[in-house]
Design an enzyme around this catalytic site. Sequence first.
Site, PDB file in Angstrom:
ATOM      1  N   CYS A  34       8.564  66.587  61.432  1.00 49.25           N
ATOM      2  CA  CYS A  34       7.934  66.673  62.751  1.00 49.25           C
ATOM      3  C   CYS A  34       7.010  67.890  62.849  1.00 49.25           C
ATOM      4  O   CYS A  34       7.481  69.029  62.916  1.00 49.25           O
ATOM      5  CB  CYS A  34       9.039  66.737  63.812  1.00 49.25           C
ATOM      6  SG  CYS A  34       8.473  67.101  65.472  1.00 49.25           S
ATOM      7  N   CYS A  37       7.526  70.033  65.958  1.00 45.71           N
ATOM      8  CA  CYS A  37       8.754  70.832  65.848  1.00 45.71           C
ATOM      9  C   CYS A  37       8.467  72.128  65.089  1.00 45.71           C
ATOM     10  O   CYS A  37       8.940  73.196  65.473  1.00 45.71           O
ATOM     11  CB  CYS A  37       9.846  70.040  65.130  1.00 45.71           C
ATOM     12  SG  CYS A  37      10.310  68.511  65.965  1.00 45.71           S
TER      13      CYS A  37
END
Length: 109
Positions: A34, A37
């Site tokens: 991600c 993230c």
Amino acid sequence: MSSDLIKSVDESSFDTEVLKAQVPVLVAFGAIWCGPCKQMEPILEDIAATYEGKAAVVRVDIDESPNTTRKYSIKSVPTHLVFRQGQKAGAQQGVTSKDTLVNLLDPLS
């Protein structure tokens, strides 16, 4: 994604590290793949350093902890939840600012 101040928790340690914690806990649900993230990582590290001893910041990988992810209805990453005394006390989805997360973690700040 590694930090000495941010502990990675999984399904076997979530109860102990989050639900039974004596301090508020900011839980960052994410995944290794991600990008957003990874973008949040410096903010989480800053919060972990600022609140060391007063709050905890932990990371949950959604791919490694599918049951916990499902239990808290995580639909997208990053998602940040705050727990106080074992209860979910706040949530924020997506990339966000340090101020937003601090206000979730410490509403009196």
